[in-house]
Design a protein around this motif. Structure first.
Motif, PDB file in Angstrom:
ATOM      1  N   GLU A 149      -3.430   3.520  -1.882  1.00 45.83           N
ATOM      2  CA  GLU A 149      -3.453   2.923  -3.215  1.00 45.83           C
ATOM      3  C   GLU A 149      -2.630   1.643  -3.215  1.00 45.83           C
ATOM      4  O   GLU A 149      -1.587   1.564  -2.567  1.00 45.83           O
ATOM      5  CB  GLU A 149      -2.891   3.912  -4.238  1.00 45.83           C
ATOM      6  CG  GLU A 149      -2.900   3.416  -5.677  1.00 45.83           C
ATOM      7  CD  GLU A 149      -2.478   4.495  -6.665  1.00 45.83           C
ATOM      8  OE1 GLU A 149      -2.863   4.388  -7.847  1.00 45.83           O
ATOM      9  OE2 GLU A 149      -1.768   5.443  -6.255  1.00 45.83           O
ATOM     10  N   ALA A 150      -3.108   0.656  -3.947  1.00 45.38           N
ATOM     11  CA  ALA A 150      -2.363  -0.596  -4.087  1.00 45.38           C
ATOM     12  C   ALA A 150      -2.832  -1.308  -5.340  1.00 45.38           C
ATOM     13  O   ALA A 150      -3.905  -1.035  -5.872  1.00 45.38           O
ATOM     14  CB  ALA A 150      -2.563  -1.491  -2.860  1.00 45.38           C
TER      15      ALA A 150
ATOM     16  N   ARG B 201      -7.772  -1.212   5.895  1.00 41.13           N
ATOM     17  CA  ARG B 201      -6.335  -1.522   5.984  1.00 41.13           C
ATOM     18  C   ARG B 201      -6.050  -3.001   5.716  1.00 41.13           C
ATOM     19  O   ARG B 201      -4.988  -3.337   5.171  1.00 41.13           O
ATOM     20  CB  ARG B 201      -5.802  -1.119   7.370  1.00 41.13           C
ATOM     21  CG  ARG B 201      -6.392  -1.931   8.518  1.00 41.13           C
ATOM     22  CD  ARG B 201      -6.203  -1.268   9.874  1.00 41.13           C
ATOM     23  NE  ARG B 201      -6.780  -2.058  10.957  1.00 41.13           N
ATOM     24  CZ  ARG B 201      -8.078  -2.045  11.262  1.00 41.13           C
ATOM     25  NH1 ARG B 201      -8.930  -1.324  10.550  1.00 41.13           N
ATOM     26  NH2 ARG B 201      -8.531  -2.782  12.265  1.00 41.13           N
ATOM     27  N   ASN B 202      -6.947  -3.897   6.111  1.00 40.70           N
ATOM     28  CA  ASN B 202      -6.726  -5.331   5.895  1.00 40.70           C
ATOM     29  C   ASN B 202      -7.302  -5.806   4.561  1.00 40.70           C
ATOM     30  O   ASN B 202      -6.783  -6.755   3.965  1.00 40.70           O
ATOM     31  CB  ASN B 202      -7.358  -6.134   7.043  1.00 40.70           C
ATOM     32  CG  ASN B 202      -6.710  -5.825   8.379  1.00 40.70           C
ATOM     33  OD1 ASN B 202      -5.497  -5.656   8.459  1.00 40.70           O
ATOM     34  ND2 ASN B 202      -7.509  -5.737   9.427  1.00 40.70           N
TER      35      ASN B 202
ATOM     36  N   VAL C 154       0.846  -1.188   0.000  1.00 36.30           N
ATOM     37  CA  VAL C 154       0.000   0.000   0.000  1.00 36.30           C
ATOM     38  C   VAL C 154       0.886   1.243   0.000  1.00 36.30           C
ATOM     39  O   VAL C 154       1.846   1.334   0.765  1.00 36.30           O
ATOM     40  CB  VAL C 154      -0.918   0.006   1.239  1.00 36.30           C
ATOM     41  CG1 VAL C 154      -1.827   1.228   1.230  1.00 36.30           C
ATOM     42  CG2 VAL C 154      -1.750  -1.273   1.296  1.00 36.30           C
ATOM     43  N   SER C 155       0.562   2.187  -0.865  1.00 36.58           N
ATOM     44  CA  SER C 155       1.244   3.474  -0.861  1.00 36.58           C
ATOM     45  C   SER C 155       0.256   4.564  -0.465  1.00 36.58           C
ATOM     46  O   SER C 155      -0.965   4.375  -0.542  1.00 36.58           O
ATOM     47  CB  SER C 155       1.868   3.774  -2.234  1.00 36.58           C
ATOM     48  OG  SER C 155       0.873   3.770  -3.245  1.00 36.58           O
TER      49      SER C 155
ATOM     50  N   ARG D 224      -5.055  -8.539  -7.795  1.00 37.35           N
ATOM     51  CA  ARG D 224      -5.783  -8.578  -9.067  1.00 37.35           C
ATOM     52  C   ARG D 224      -6.465  -7.248  -9.418  1.00 37.35           C
ATOM     53  O   ARG D 224      -6.917  -7.079 -10.553  1.00 37.35           O
ATOM     54  CB  ARG D 224      -6.843  -9.688  -9.018  1.00 37.35           C
ATOM     55  CG  ARG D 224      -6.244 -11.077  -9.023  1.00 37.35           C
ATOM     56  CD  ARG D 224      -7.313 -12.148  -8.928  1.00 37.35           C
ATOM     57  NE  ARG D 224      -8.346 -12.037  -9.952  1.00 37.35           N
ATOM     58  CZ  ARG D 224      -8.208 -12.463 -11.200  1.00 37.35           C
ATOM     59  NH1 ARG D 224      -7.062 -12.993 -11.596  1.00 37.35           N
ATOM     60  NH2 ARG D 224      -9.203 -12.357 -12.056  1.00 37.35           N
ATOM     61  N   TYR D 225      -6.532  -6.324  -8.439  1.00 33.13           N
ATOM     62  CA  TYR D 225      -7.269  -5.084  -8.671  1.00 33.13           C
ATOM     63  C   TYR D 225      -6.451  -3.872  -8.245  1.00 33.13           C
ATOM     64  O   TYR D 225      -5.602  -3.953  -7.356  1.00 33.13           O
ATOM     65  CB  TYR D 225      -8.613  -5.122  -7.918  1.00 33.13           C
ATOM     66  CG  TYR D 225      -9.503  -6.210  -8.465  1.00 33.13           C
ATOM     67  CD1 TYR D 225     -10.258  -6.005  -9.607  1.00 33.13           C
ATOM     68  CD2 TYR D 225      -9.528  -7.473  -7.866  1.00 33.13           C
ATOM     69  CE1 TYR D 225     -11.036  -7.019 -10.147  1.00 33.13           C
ATOM     70  CE2 TYR D 225     -10.303  -8.490  -8.395  1.00 33.13           C
ATOM     71  CZ  TYR D 225     -11.056  -8.260  -9.545  1.00 33.13           C
ATOM     72  OH  TYR D 225     -11.802  -9.271 -10.080  1.00 33.13           O
ATOM     73  N   HIS D 226      -6.728  -2.758  -8.895  1.00 36.19           N
ATOM     74  CA  HIS D 226      -6.119  -1.465  -8.554  1.00 36.19           C
ATOM     75  C   HIS D 226      -7.049  -0.796  -7.554  1.00 36.19           C
ATOM     76  O   HIS D 226      -8.164  -0.408  -7.893  1.00 36.19           O
ATOM     77  CB  HIS D 226      -5.967  -0.625  -9.820  1.00 36.19           C
ATOM     78  CG  HIS D 226      -5.314   0.698  -9.594  1.00 36.19           C
ATOM     79  ND1 HIS D 226      -5.262   1.671 -10.574  1.00 36.19           N
ATOM     80  CD2 HIS D 226      -4.686   1.225  -8.517  1.00 36.19           C
ATOM     81  CE1 HIS D 226      -4.638   2.739 -10.113  1.00 36.19           C
ATOM     82  NE2 HIS D 226      -4.284   2.484  -8.863  1.00 36.19           N
ATOM     83  N   VAL D 227      -6.611  -0.716  -6.315  1.00 34.15           N
ATOM     84  CA  VAL D 227      -7.472  -0.303  -5.210  1.00 34.15           C
ATOM     85  C   VAL D 227      -7.146   1.133  -4.789  1.00 34.15           C
ATOM     86  O   VAL D 227      -5.979   1.474  -4.572  1.00 34.15           O
ATOM     87  CB  VAL D 227      -7.313  -1.251  -4.004  1.00 34.15           C
ATOM     88  CG1 VAL D 227      -8.337  -0.919  -2.931  1.00 34.15           C
ATOM     89  CG2 VAL D 227      -7.464  -2.711  -4.442  1.00 34.15           C
TER      90      VAL D 227
END
Length: 330
Positions: free
Chosen positions: A60-61, A83-84, A44-45, A92-95
């Protein structure tokens, strides 16, 4: 003298080893992304972006070219509530998980500088998606995230690939319970006397209650950090007045219910409903009406409370993974 020099060299060497060991993993070299996806894609950034003079924070991750999932938090939380979940989706996804203005790490502009309303929160998040170039995305809505997300979805139906609802309301049945009586009184009469009835909701005991009431085993399954962090943000000077203003603004949401329901019926967005059935704020009575307008929606009533991710996060992540894989194209 030579003896002291040897001791000094040894001390420096040991110090360098200790320092290297103590460096947080986030500050060490990031692992290389493999062709199968790896820890790097799940990492995560943290970012901020200026939206009309307000710094909006987001987590973002995931791969930049993967389908996007936008996570919209509730009251009194922030993107911290995800967070979890984020790492579980990020292979698999751009979160993307933002904090609304006045929440989490986003700016808390003074009330005379920023309008704290659901219309305005939705506008900020809508502008954030445009700034980030999110042309199409799935949304996860919980609590306040529902009126924010549904404003965006009904205004831009072409952008919404799927919806995950977790204790987020769009029906009168979902607010026809005891919790909402003093809130509805405040909608009718924004007096200090009615505000005083709501102020206890902004204190630690009530925040903790949201994370423990209706949970199977909150002592073992819910981190106390969650309610303590929410309360710390709410205890900032001026924040409780902001929360009261948003309690009042919540009264603008029920008049939109017919519009949102019409959006559901017309566009039939794929929907997964994962609902903590023991929630005393948004009870299960607000979950089942979605099926009237979305008969193909997938409904799961979970034996937990309002912040269901705290106790059933792994199950929600599993259900989301299966649902998104079926309905969201890479």
């Amino acid at each position: 003298m030579l003896r002291y020099l040897r001791i000094a060299k040894l001390t420096i060497a040991l110090g360098l080893v200790a320092t290297a060991t103590a460096i947080p993993l986030s500050l060490q070299a990031a692992p290389t992304v493999s062709s199968q996806g790896s820890a790097a894609t799940k990492a995560v950034s943290y970012h901020t972006v200026d939206i009309d003079g307000v710094k909006v924070f987001y987590r973002e991750a995931g791969p930049a070219n993967a389908p996007v999932v936008l996570l919209l938090h509730g009251f009194p939380s922030s993107s911290h509530m995800f967070r979890n979940l984020i790492p579980q989706l990020a292979e698999r996804y751009h979160v993307i998980a933002p904090d609304y203005p006045g929440y989490g790490q986003s700016d808390q502009p003074a009330m005379d500088k920023f309008t704290y309303s659901f219309d305005n929160l939705a506008m900020v998040i809508d502008k954030l998606t445009i700034r980030l170039g999110l042309g199409k995305f799935a949304i996860y809505v919980q609590d306040y995230g529902a009126p924010v997300g549904y404003r965006i979805a009904s205004a831009h139906p072409e952008k919404i690939s799927a919806i995950v609802v977790q204790n987020g309301n769009a029906y009168e049945e979902g607010i026809d319970n005891q919790f909402w009586v003093p809130v509805k009184d405040y909608w009718k009469n924004k007096s200090e006397a009615n505000a005083a009835k709501l102020r206890p909701i902004l204190e630690l005991a009530a925040t903790k209650w949201q994370y423990t009431e209706g949970f199977r085993n909150p002592a073992a399954n819910v981190s106390p950090d969650a309610w303590m962090m929410d309360q710390a943000y709410m205890d900032r000077p001026g924040n409780k007045d902001i929360q009261l203003e948003l309690f009042y603004s919540y009264g603008t949401n029920p008049p939109h219910y017919a519009e949102w329901q019409a959006y559901f019926r017309r566009y039939q967005p794929p929907m997964l409903i994962v609902w903590g059935k023991n929630d005393k704020i948004f009870p299960a009575a607000g979950a089942t009406p979605y099926l009237r307008d979305l008969p193909n929606a997938e409904l799961h009533l979970l034996d937990t409370g309002h912040f269901a991710l705290e106790e059933d996060g792994d199950e929600i992540a599993r259900l989301m993974g299966n649902f998104l894989d079926r309905n969201v194209q890479p």
